[in-house]
Design a protein around this motif. Structure first.
Motif, PDB file in Angstrom:
ATOM      1  N   ALA A   1       1.665  10.669   1.290  1.00 49.94           N
ATOM      2  CA  ALA A   1       0.681   9.839   0.605  1.00 49.94           C
ATOM      3  C   ALA A   1       0.832   8.378   1.006  1.00 49.94           C
ATOM      4  CB  ALA A   1       0.833  10.000  -0.908  1.00 49.94           C
ATOM      5  N   GLY A   2       2.083   7.902   1.115  1.00 49.72           N
ATOM      6  CA  GLY A   2       2.316   6.523   1.526  1.00 49.72           C
ATOM      7  C   GLY A   2       1.784   6.237   2.922  1.00 49.72           C
ATOM      8  N   LEU A   3       1.913   7.204   3.822  1.00 52.99           N
ATOM      9  CA  LEU A   3       1.340   7.033   5.163  1.00 52.99           C
ATOM     10  C   LEU A   3      -0.171   6.877   5.099  1.00 52.99           C
ATOM     11  CD1 LEU A   3       3.286   9.544   7.457  1.00 52.99           C
ATOM     12  CD2 LEU A   3       3.315   7.045   7.569  1.00 52.99           C
ATOM     13  N   ALA A   4      -0.813   7.660   4.221  1.00 58.39           N
ATOM     14  CA  ALA A   4      -2.265   7.513   4.056  1.00 58.39           C
ATOM     15  C   ALA A   4      -2.607   6.119   3.554  1.00 58.39           C
ATOM     16  CB  ALA A   4      -2.789   8.568   3.092  1.00 58.39           C
ATOM     17  N   GLY A   5      -1.792   5.595   2.620  1.00 60.26           N
ATOM     18  CA  GLY A   5      -2.031   4.238   2.128  1.00 60.26           C
ATOM     19  C   GLY A   5      -1.881   3.193   3.209  1.00 60.26           C
ATOM     20  N   MET A   6      -0.847   3.320   4.042  1.00 55.21           N
ATOM     21  CA  MET A   6      -0.675   2.382   5.150  1.00 55.21           C
ATOM     22  C   MET A   6      -1.814   2.503   6.153  1.00 55.21           C
ATOM     23  SD  MET A   6       3.439   2.667   5.799  1.00 55.21           S
ATOM     24  CE  MET A   6       3.357   1.596   7.233  1.00 55.21           C
ATOM     25  N   ALA A   7      -2.298   3.732   6.363  1.00 58.95           N
ATOM     26  CA  ALA A   7      -3.438   3.914   7.257  1.00 58.95           C
ATOM     27  C   ALA A   7      -4.673   3.207   6.716  1.00 58.95           C
ATOM     28  CB  ALA A   7      -3.722   5.401   7.446  1.00 58.95           C
ATOM     29  N   GLY A   8      -4.797   3.125   5.370  1.00 55.74           N
ATOM     30  CA  GLY A   8      -5.909   2.383   4.787  1.00 55.74           C
ATOM     31  C   GLY A   8      -5.866   0.915   5.159  1.00 55.74           C
TER      32      GLY A   8
ATOM     33  N   ALA B   1       0.824  -1.209   0.000  1.00 57.30           N
ATOM     34  CA  ALA B   1       0.000   0.000   0.000  1.00 57.30           C
ATOM     35  C   ALA B   1       0.857   1.257   0.000  1.00 57.30           C
ATOM     36  CB  ALA B   1      -0.932  -0.005   1.218  1.00 57.30           C
ATOM     37  N   PHE B   2       1.944   1.239   0.765  1.00 56.06           N
ATOM     38  CA  PHE B   2       2.815   2.409   0.822  1.00 56.06           C
ATOM     39  C   PHE B   2       3.414   2.713  -0.545  1.00 56.06           C
ATOM     40  CE2 PHE B   2       6.775   4.648   1.422  1.00 56.06           C
ATOM     41  CZ  PHE B   2       6.472   5.596   2.392  1.00 56.06           C
ATOM     42  N   VAL B   3       3.941   1.706  -1.232  1.00 62.39           N
ATOM     43  CA  VAL B   3       4.617   1.918  -2.511  1.00 62.39           C
ATOM     44  C   VAL B   3       3.634   2.413  -3.570  1.00 62.39           C
ATOM     45  CG1 VAL B   3       5.801   0.751  -4.407  1.00 62.39           C
ATOM     46  CG2 VAL B   3       6.484   0.293  -2.045  1.00 62.39           C
ATOM     47  N   VAL B   4       2.484   1.761  -3.685  1.00 62.35           N
ATOM     48  CA  VAL B   4       1.516   2.136  -4.721  1.00 62.35           C
ATOM     49  C   VAL B   4       0.990   3.549  -4.500  1.00 62.35           C
ATOM     50  CG1 VAL B   4      -0.749   1.606  -5.687  1.00 62.35           C
ATOM     51  CG2 VAL B   4       0.866  -0.239  -5.223  1.00 62.35           C
ATOM     52  N   VAL B   5       0.591   3.855  -3.272  1.00 61.01           N
ATOM     53  CA  VAL B   5       0.012   5.167  -3.004  1.00 61.01           C
ATOM     54  C   VAL B   5       1.089   6.251  -3.031  1.00 61.01           C
ATOM     55  CG1 VAL B   5      -1.358   6.507  -1.362  1.00 61.01           C
ATOM     56  CG2 VAL B   5      -1.826   4.090  -1.671  1.00 61.01           C
ATOM     57  N   ALA B   6       2.297   5.945  -2.585  1.00 62.09           N
ATOM     58  CA  ALA B   6       3.389   6.926  -2.671  1.00 62.09           C
ATOM     59  C   ALA B   6       3.703   7.251  -4.128  1.00 62.09           C
ATOM     60  CB  ALA B   6       4.637   6.385  -1.970  1.00 62.09           C
ATOM     61  N   ALA B   7       3.656   6.250  -5.016  1.00 61.06           N
ATOM     62  CA  ALA B   7       3.882   6.495  -6.443  1.00 61.06           C
ATOM     63  C   ALA B   7       2.813   7.418  -7.006  1.00 61.06           C
ATOM     64  CB  ALA B   7       3.892   5.170  -7.205  1.00 61.06           C
TER      65      ALA B   7
END
Length: 312
Positions: A224-231, A83-89
């Motif tokens: 953004a990656g933090l938001a993905g990890m929070a998901g 999630a971190f990698v995809v959302v950070a990208a």
């Protein structure tokens, strides 16, 4: 299993013991989740002054990606880096193609990111549908916290004896660790100094030879990656479903406003207050639970507009 001494006067004041304690622990752990979402938001919005109203969509996308990663591999922990990698990208693309072209134009950033959030929400609805998805934690995180009490303690009227999911406690402790790490990064490292200097006067910092745009892309990607990890955390806490993006965007806005823009300790304090207010409100006056969170924001704006931990 968690236990606590409980005097009679407290029972008379707030009612049943386990209901109160359950709301208390749920509020604290929900505050940890809100902090994970809002910490990325406070980097992007509070620190970099980028009005990213697609932040809730980044949270929801991270939840879906984490669900797919955990479901395909069978490993819950792999959901977080995926999630971190995809959302950070995706965050890198937003910074380069949207925010870099609209620096200082708050209204344009607001309108464009609202449009992006609508497009992302429709795309996720098209791909995953309207179903609810839950990310199952591993076996060692399943079940309640184990604590042994003597038979005499269990019979005592002053002891509250209850079960609480260990996964919520572990995730809360992880959110504390993330908060401490972010504070150290921003206040005790050269990268943090560059970020803060670039926000205050990017032209002067660029004149020193610092690659400020590269730093900002990295910060946006990290937020953004933090938001993905929070998901992923939200999908483990509750579920991943359409509409959660709006809910957590509003929660992040309230947390940042209450705590103070650009303040990591402020985001932590704001998240804790909003989490507790939401849980206690849903238990003791459910009709006005939503009003309570926004009432906190109104009071803070009235008496301390910069936020509880913000700079005047």
């Amino acid at each position: 299993m968690i236990f606590a001494l409980w005097p009679d006067w407290l029972t008379d004041a707030i009612g049943r013991k386990k209901i109160f304690l359950n709301a208390l622990f749920n509020g604290v752990t929900l505050g940890g989740l809100y902090f994970l979402v809002a910490s990325g938001f406070t980097l992007i919005f509070g620190l970099m002054r980028n009005v990213n109203l697609a932040h809730g969509s980044l949270y929801l996308l991270g939840g879906y990606v984490g669900f797919l990663a955990a479901d395909w591999t069978g490993y819950w922990l792999l959901a977080f880096p995926a999630a971190f990698v995809v959302v950070a990208a995706l965050g890198v693309l937003l910074q380069i193609f949207v925010f870099r072209r609209m620096e200082g134009e708050d209204l344009r950033q607001t309108l464009v990111t609202i449009g992006i959030s609508i497009v992302l929400a429709d795309l996720m609805l098209w791909i995953w549908g309207g179903d609810y998805y839950n990310i199952s934690p591993p076996g060692w995180l399943s079940g309640p916290v184990e604590t042994f009490l003597s038979t005499a303690q269990k019979r005592s009227g002053d002891i509250v004896y209850m079960k609480y999911p260990v996964v919520r406690i572990v995730i809360f402790l992880a959110s504390v660790a993330v908060g401490v790490a972010m504070w150290l990064l921003l206040n005790r490292t050269r990268v943090g100094m560059l970020i803060r200097a670039g926000v205050d006067d990017r032209d002067m910092l660029s004149a020193t030879g610092a690659r400020i745009q590269l730093v900002f892309v990295g910060v946006f990607a990290f937020g953004a990656g933090l938001a993905g990890m929070a998901g992923v955390v939200g999908g483990t806490f509750q579920s991943v479903a359409p509409g959660e993006d709006i809910r957590f965007l509003l929660a992040s806005l309230v947390v940042v406003i209450v705590g103070g823009m650009g303040s990591i300790p402020g985001a932590a304090l704001g998240a804790l207050l909003i989490g507790l207010a939401e849980q206690f409100g849903s238990v003791y006056f459910p009709t006005y639970a939503v009003v309570l969170t926004f009432l906190i924001m109104v009071v803070v704006l009235a008496f301390r507009p910069q936020g509880l931990m913000g700079r005047a």
